[in-house]
Design a protein around this motif. Structure first.
Motif, PDB file in Angstrom:
ATOM      1  N   ASP A  16       0.801  -1.225   0.000  1.00 18.32           N
ATOM      2  CA  ASP A  16       0.000   0.000   0.000  1.00 18.32           C
ATOM      3  C   ASP A  16       0.837   1.279   0.000  1.00 18.32           C
ATOM      4  OD1 ASP A  16      -2.284  -1.559   0.082  1.00 18.32           O
ATOM      5  OD2 ASP A  16      -2.387  -1.522   2.283  1.00 18.32           O
ATOM      6  N   ALA A  17       2.138   1.172  -0.005  1.00 18.21           N
ATOM      7  CA  ALA A  17       3.000   2.355   0.065  1.00 18.21           C
ATOM      8  C   ALA A  17       2.862   3.215  -1.184  1.00 18.21           C
ATOM      9  CB  ALA A  17       4.453   1.931   0.242  1.00 18.21           C
ATOM     10  N   VAL A  18       3.037   4.518  -1.038  1.00 19.63           N
ATOM     11  CA  VAL A  18       2.974   5.452  -2.160  1.00 19.63           C
ATOM     12  C   VAL A  18       4.169   5.249  -3.096  1.00 19.63           C
ATOM     13  CG1 VAL A  18       3.001   7.908  -2.791  1.00 19.63           C
ATOM     14  CG2 VAL A  18       1.672   7.135  -0.808  1.00 19.63           C
ATOM     15  N   PHE A  19       5.295   4.913  -2.609  1.00 19.34           N
ATOM     16  CA  PHE A  19       6.552   4.660  -3.301  1.00 19.34           C
ATOM     17  C   PHE A  19       7.274   5.943  -3.723  1.00 19.34           C
ATOM     18  CE2 PHE A  19       9.358   3.581  -6.860  1.00 19.34           C
ATOM     19  CZ  PHE A  19      10.141   2.605  -6.263  1.00 19.34           C
ATOM     20  N   THR A  20       6.625   6.811  -4.451  1.00 20.47           N
ATOM     21  CA  THR A  20       7.293   7.998  -4.975  1.00 20.47           C
ATOM     22  C   THR A  20       7.695   8.993  -3.894  1.00 20.47           C
ATOM     23  OG1 THR A  20       5.130   8.972  -5.432  1.00 20.47           O
ATOM     24  CG2 THR A  20       6.239   7.846  -7.261  1.00 20.47           C
ATOM     25  N   ASP A  21       7.183   8.828  -2.671  1.00 26.01           N
ATOM     26  CA  ASP A  21       7.589   9.702  -1.569  1.00 26.01           C
ATOM     27  C   ASP A  21       8.811   9.158  -0.829  1.00 26.01           C
ATOM     28  OD1 ASP A  21       6.557   7.583  -0.100  1.00 26.01           O
ATOM     29  OD2 ASP A  21       5.046   8.780   0.950  1.00 26.01           O
ATOM     30  N   GLY A  22       9.313   7.990  -1.255  1.00 20.91           N
ATOM     31  CA  GLY A  22      10.486   7.399  -0.648  1.00 20.91           C
ATOM     32  C   GLY A  22      10.216   6.617   0.627  1.00 20.91           C
ATOM     33  N   ARG A  23       8.962   6.555   1.049  1.00 22.27           N
ATOM     34  CA  ARG A  23       8.627   5.873   2.308  1.00 22.27           C
ATOM     35  C   ARG A  23       8.040   4.489   2.031  1.00 22.27           C
ATOM     36  NH1 ARG A  23       9.541   7.882   6.644  1.00 22.27           N
ATOM     37  NH2 ARG A  23       7.898   6.783   7.754  1.00 22.27           N
ATOM     38  N   TYR A  24       8.704   3.743   1.211  1.00 23.11           N
ATOM     39  CA  TYR A  24       8.270   2.386   0.878  1.00 23.11           C
ATOM     40  C   TYR A  24       9.075   1.378   1.692  1.00 23.11           C
ATOM     41  CZ  TYR A  24      12.376   2.756  -2.114  1.00 23.11           C
ATOM     42  OH  TYR A  24      13.650   2.959  -2.579  1.00 23.11           O
ATOM     43  N   PRO A  25       8.511   0.216   1.930  1.00 25.97           N
ATOM     44  CA  PRO A  25       9.224  -0.791   2.731  1.00 25.97           C
ATOM     45  C   PRO A  25      10.402  -1.378   1.958  1.00 25.97           C
ATOM     46  CG  PRO A  25       7.221  -1.725   1.837  1.00 25.97           C
ATOM     47  CD  PRO A  25       7.202  -0.252   1.496  1.00 25.97           C
ATOM     48  N   ARG A  26      11.471  -1.648   2.687  1.00 21.84           N
ATOM     49  CA  ARG A  26      12.641  -2.263   2.062  1.00 21.84           C
ATOM     50  C   ARG A  26      12.669  -3.772   2.292  1.00 21.84           C
ATOM     51  NH1 ARG A  26      12.356   3.157   1.807  1.00 21.84           N
ATOM     52  NH2 ARG A  26      14.165   4.125   0.831  1.00 21.84           N
ATOM     53  N   ALA A  27      11.735  -4.290   3.067  1.00 22.94           N
ATOM     54  CA  ALA A  27      11.667  -5.735   3.311  1.00 22.94           C
ATOM     55  C   ALA A  27      11.364  -6.460   2.003  1.00 22.94           C
ATOM     56  CB  ALA A  27      10.609  -6.051   4.358  1.00 22.94           C
ATOM     57  N   HIS A  28      12.001  -7.608   1.845  1.00 23.41           N
ATOM     58  CA  HIS A  28      11.821  -8.423   0.645  1.00 23.41           C
ATOM     59  C   HIS A  28      12.163  -9.867   0.994  1.00 23.41           C
ATOM     60  CE1 HIS A  28      15.966  -6.818   0.680  1.00 23.41           C
ATOM     61  NE2 HIS A  28      16.317  -8.004   0.196  1.00 23.41           N
ATOM     62  N   GLN A  29      12.119 -10.749   0.022  1.00 21.97           N
ATOM     63  CA  GLN A  29      12.438 -12.161   0.257  1.00 21.97           C
ATOM     64  C   GLN A  29      13.554 -12.586  -0.692  1.00 21.97           C
ATOM     65  OE1 GLN A  29       8.945 -11.553  -0.702  1.00 21.97           O
ATOM     66  NE2 GLN A  29       8.738 -10.919   1.420  1.00 21.97           N
ATOM     67  N   TRP A  30      14.413 -13.452  -0.157  1.00 21.83           N
ATOM     68  CA  TRP A  30      15.418 -14.130  -0.962  1.00 21.83           C
ATOM     69  C   TRP A  30      15.023 -15.592  -0.981  1.00 21.83           C
ATOM     70  CZ3 TRP A  30      20.681 -12.330   1.512  1.00 21.83           C
ATOM     71  CH2 TRP A  30      20.773 -10.944   1.437  1.00 21.83           C
ATOM     72  N   MET A  31      14.938 -16.188  -2.162  1.00 24.29           N
ATOM     73  CA  MET A  31      14.527 -17.582  -2.281  1.00 24.29           C
ATOM     74  C   MET A  31      15.643 -18.402  -2.925  1.00 24.29           C
ATOM     75  SD  MET A  31      10.671 -16.610  -3.372  1.00 24.29           S
ATOM     76  CE  MET A  31      11.095 -14.927  -3.754  1.00 24.29           C
ATOM     77  N   PHE A  32      16.023 -19.476  -2.202  1.00 29.39           N
ATOM     78  CA  PHE A  32      17.071 -20.384  -2.655  1.00 29.39           C
ATOM     79  C   PHE A  32      16.575 -21.810  -2.488  1.00 29.39           C
ATOM     80  CE2 PHE A  32      18.945 -16.887  -0.234  1.00 29.39           C
ATOM     81  CZ  PHE A  32      19.893 -16.361  -1.090  1.00 29.39           C
TER      82      PHE A  32
END
Length: 158
Positions: A16-32
């Motif tokens: 739901d983050a706006v993204f263009t304001d720079g306040r987006y989450p940096r959490a992500h997943q790495w899959m191996f």
């Protein structure tokens, strides 16, 4: 490993983050290989709550990859040399620096492997140094880095 077969998948979603304001989450997943690892930027780089403190950041992963590669070579060379390792633990550290262009980089990675040996054949200080020197020379990750790598091994006999 080949250039045409993925070895990992990294996935991020905006939510739901706006993204263009720079306040987006940096959490992500790495899959191996069917395993998913939570990833994020470091909270030291991007403040909470935009980063996720209990996730692996790229800098940690790079240092851990170097340590794991080094360890796997030490284990193999020790086995070939007739030594038995019971425990191998490395408390890895990394330091940032600035390049000649002023860019931040991981300038130094310190490996601090502590090994517990057992069995009939026990290594000398020279044997342990040789194991680490040979492992560093052969380590795929070490051969891919321009960072300074410092190895300060210690060992005990069980």
């Amino acid at each position: 490993m080949s250039d045409d077969t993925p070895i990992a998948t990294v996935r991020w979603e905006r939510g739901d983050a706006v993204f263009t304001d720079g306040r987006y989450p940096r959490a992500h997943q790495w899959m191996f290989d069917g395993l998913t690892v939570p990833g994020s930027s470091s909270p030291a780089v991007v403040r909470l709550p935009l980063s996720k403190a209990d996730a692996v950041d790229p800098e940690e992963a790079l240092a851990a990859s170097l340590s794991a590669c080094h360890m796997l070579f030490v284990l193999d060379f020790a086995r070939r040399g007739g030594f038995c390792i019971d425990v191998y633990e490395d408390k890895v550290m990394a330091a940032f620096g600035k390049t000649e262009r002023g860019k931040t980089w991981i300038s130094r990675i310190a490996l601090n492997p502590a090994i517990v040996f057992s069995g009939e054949k026990t290594p000398t200080d020279e044997d342990v140094t040789a194991l680490h020197d040979k492992a560093h020379e052969e380590c795929f990750v070490a051969n891919s880095l321009r960072s300074e790598v410092v190895i300060t091994p210690s060992f005990t006999i069980a």
